[in-house]
Design an enzyme around this catalytic site. Structure first.
Site, PDB file in Angstrom:
ATOM      1  N   ASN A  48       0.853  -1.190   0.000  1.00  0.00           N
ATOM      2  CA  ASN A  48       0.000   0.000   0.000  1.00  0.00           C
ATOM      3  C   ASN A  48       0.886   1.235   0.000  1.00  0.00           C
ATOM      4  OD1 ASN A  48      -2.720   1.347   0.463  1.00  0.00           O
ATOM      5  ND2 ASN A  48      -1.573   2.118   2.225  1.00  0.00           N
ATOM      6  N   GLU A  49       0.799   2.021  -1.068  1.00  0.00           N
ATOM      7  CA  GLU A  49       1.599   3.247  -1.180  1.00  0.00           C
ATOM      8  C   GLU A  49       3.055   2.980  -0.800  1.00  0.00           C
ATOM      9  OE1 GLU A  49      -0.451   6.203   1.145  1.00  0.00           O
ATOM     10  OE2 GLU A  49      -1.883   6.613  -0.453  1.00  0.00           O
ATOM     11  N   GLU A  76      -7.360   4.931  -4.648  1.00  0.00           N
ATOM     12  CA  GLU A  76      -7.930   5.711  -3.545  1.00  0.00           C
ATOM     13  C   GLU A  76      -8.244   7.108  -4.061  1.00  0.00           C
ATOM     14  OE1 GLU A  76      -5.661   5.744   0.069  1.00  0.00           O
ATOM     15  OE2 GLU A  76      -5.251   3.583   0.016  1.00  0.00           O
TER      16      GLU A  76
END
Length: 657
Positions: free
Chosen positions: A145-146, A298
């Site tokens: 994630n990121e 997102e």
């Protein structure tokens, strides 16, 4: 599921956060809004592996089964950004060491070279993909994630860095030669003497710093690839993507990372009062990494969870953000998050539902967006963004600036955004690509605002593009350094001198009290950041200086090279001149332009069957735009005339057959 099948709308959901009896109601509300995809589990490692080697996926499988029964599709995230407490307690070495030699806290600050961390990260990816690799509801995976390019200074990283350098340079003598270690007596006698550029080092080479940043990026990409390889083996029919942080995040080379994915994804969290140029750049970068559509993993729909200020979302802004996503190439939009979080570091109401589980206004806007796009979803997904020009991104150049920023008045990002904003105001959408891109011939113009550091291979690629009929615009400081971050021993612009037909005699990094004036087509413009004083050899002057001791000398030149042309744009901090010059240059190269107010965006997605022309007004004033193509507004059904009215935060999606 294929990327081009349809425009997908989804959200991030955390079943581990909410009572099980609430799940069905949340799924019902998602269905009602038109949401068809949920992203799960990317931060749930401790729930899936509560103790070392003991896995619990039953709760996740139960939710996935319930979601599937409601027609939902699932994207699973590998949870390796948020390691469990038990892992860090038993193996503190999985946490990175900072440049001062201390453990570095913060979510995601793991050592990607730690054998221990790689073992545990690989194992959870293995167990998840074995369990869900053939689940009919699961369509794909988001790795981590990121991902952060974590600058870890532990012994594992030091050993890995030395191996990376040996592969790059072969011998310690070659490293000394290319780094120029005779400067400040930095010469190495053996590989064991090469350390990481930590704060306890007396002498640090700027070439060493750039290589360390390359190493960090490569390490991060390798960590992603390790997980991707595991998942591809266990889940061959499911896609793999990732969610990069933003267009300005530079610690990881996004092109290298995208090469390991089936398609790119990214996250955006704009301010309400933003002008959205940086957001637009993120779209064009995500699309340019693989020359294809991508997903917004997102998309903000509420307040920030950490910021200097927070403005309430005005009616219509979430819908406008969603349209900007698809207008610039997104085929999937996943809103973060479904329900506002109650715990820890993210307690602000960044959710489609409030903390109490009731819908916010954003819910209605997302539902409206889904209804509007649905009739065109499959046809629109098969289109590609019309990008007739390229804007070059150069990570090595960014890292060279970070290694040693000599002048505070100018930066990579400032120069990049000047070029980008000029293109947006003219209604021109660029692909953001690398100078090494093998097919620059698809573009009518290639803009290269930042090529201070350039390799021989990149220079030859640009020469080949121009010689075959292309047009390149090269910015200030071009060709000053080679790929080792060492100043060249030939006249500037170095490897680009023959292409541009000029020599840089002098330069000035301009302070606020010493502006420089130039003249172009009878008008005077002021440059406020940088001035390269040029001698035009083969090139023809286009813009000349109007003051200072170099008055009358060329500031901008054009040089014929083979079948094409190269422009050297020797001033920065002069956006008015950029727009004026591009207004002439682009039409001469066959690129249609418009004159758009700041904050209004125009893009086109096209296929052999249809063109979809988007106008998005991110301002709070009504605007009127002259349209180049007749068409029908897909949203209202209205026939468009020569002038298109745009309400504040308004959107027009015109179909032009």
């Amino acid at each position: 599921m294929r990327l081009e099948d349809e425009i997908v709308v989804g959200t991030a959901y955390y079943p581990e956060h909410w009572p099980q009896q609430r799940w069905e109601e949340d799924l019902r509300l998602m269905q009602q809004a038109g949401i068809t995809v949920v992203r799960l589990a990317e931060l749930a490692w401790s729930r899936m592996e509560p103790t070392d080697g003991n896995f619990d996926f039953d709760w996740l499988e139960e939710f996935i089964s319930m979601a599937h029964s409601k027609g939902m599709r699932v994207v699973l995230g590998t949870p390796t950004e948020a390691s469990p407490v038990w892992l860090r307690h038993e193996h503190p070495e999985v946490v990175s060491i900072n440049a001062d030699g201390l453990r570095s806290g913060g979510r995601g600050q793991h050592c990607h070279n730690s054998p221990t961390f790689r073992f545990y990260a690989g194992r959870i990816a293995q167990e998840m993909s074995r369990r869900f690799g053939s689940n009919p509801a699961v369509i794909g995976w988001q790795i981590d994630n990121e991902l952060k390019g974590v600058p870890c200074y532990c012994e594992s990283c030091a050993a890995a860095f030395r191996l990376w350098l040996q592969k790059r340079y072969g011998t310690i003598e070659e490293l000394n030669r290319r780094w120029g270690t005779h400067f400040w007596s930095q010469t190495y006698n053996s590989w064991e003497q090469v350390r990481l550029p930590s704060h306890d080092q007396l002498t640090i080479s700027t070439s060493q710093v750039v290589d360390f940043k390359r190493f960090i990026s490569d390490t991060t990409v390798n960590f992603l690839q390790m997980q991707a390889d595991i998942i591809r083996k266990n889940a061959p029919g499911q896609f793999i993507t990732h969610n990069i942080q933003s267009s300005l995040y530079s610690a990881v080379n996004m092109y290298d990372l995208a090469d390991k994915l089936d398609f790119m994804g990214w996250d955006t969290y704009p301010h309400v009062d933003d002008t959205y140029e940086v957001t637009a750049l993120g779209h064009d970068l995500a699309r340019g990494t693989r020359h294809q559509s991508y997903w917004m993993m997102e998309q903000k729909n509420g307040y920030f969870n950490g910021s200097d200020y927070n403005l309430a979302l005005e009616p219509g802004i979430v819908r406008a953000w969603a349209y900007q996503d698809i207008a610039r190439g997104a085929n999937g939009i996943l809103f973060y998050r479904w329900r506002a979080n109650r715990w820890g570091q993210e307690q602000n109401p960044n959710g489609i539902l409030r903390h109490d589980g009731t819908p916010r206004r954003a819910y209605d806007e997302i539902a409206r967006f889904c209804r509007e796009v649905a009739p065109f979803s499959q046809e629109l997904a098969k289109t590609k963004v019309h990008a007739p020009v390229a804007l070059l991104q150069n990570y090595s150049d960014i890292w060279a600036h970070e290694a040693k920023r000599q002048y505070t008045n100018i930066s990579y990002d400032k120069v990049m955004m000047e070029y980008y904003e000029a293109l947006l105001q003219l209604g021109v959408t660029p692909d953001v690509v690398q100078a090494s891109d093998e097919d620059l011939s698809r573009y009518r113009v290639v803009f290269a605002p930042n090529l201070m550091l350039i390799s021989r291979q990149e220079a030859e690629n640009l020469k080949r593009y121009v010689a075959n009929g292309g047009h390149v615009v090269v910015g200030v400081r071009a060709g000053m350094k080679n790929e080792d971050n060492v100043v060249v021993d030939t006249p500037w612009p170095g490897l680009l001198r023959e292409l541009c037909g000029v020599t840089v005699d002098e330069f000035e990094a301009l302070p606020p009290h010493v502006p420089v004036q130039v003249t172009y087509e009878g008008y005077t413009y002021t440059a406020r950041m940088w001035a390269d004083v040029l001698t035009a050899e083969a090139a023809a002057p286009q813009v000349v200086y109007a003051n200072r001791f170099y008055q009358g000398k060329p500031a901008v030149t054009s040089n014929r090279y083979g079948k094409g042309d190269a422009t050297y744009f020797g001033v920065a901090g002069c956006p008015e001149l950029l727009k004026a010059y591009f207004s002439w240059l682009l039409p001469t190269c066959g690129v249609d332009i418009m004159d758009l107010p700041k904050g209004v965006y125009a893009t086109m997605r096209e296929s052999e069957k249809a063109k979809f022309l988007f106008f998005i007004n991110m301002t709070r004033e009504k605007q009127h735009i002259d349209t180049p193509l007749p068409g029908i507004d897909c949203i209202t059904g209205a026939k468009l005339g020569k002038t298109v009215p745009l309400n504040p935060l308004g959107v027009v999606m015109a179909r032009c057959d």
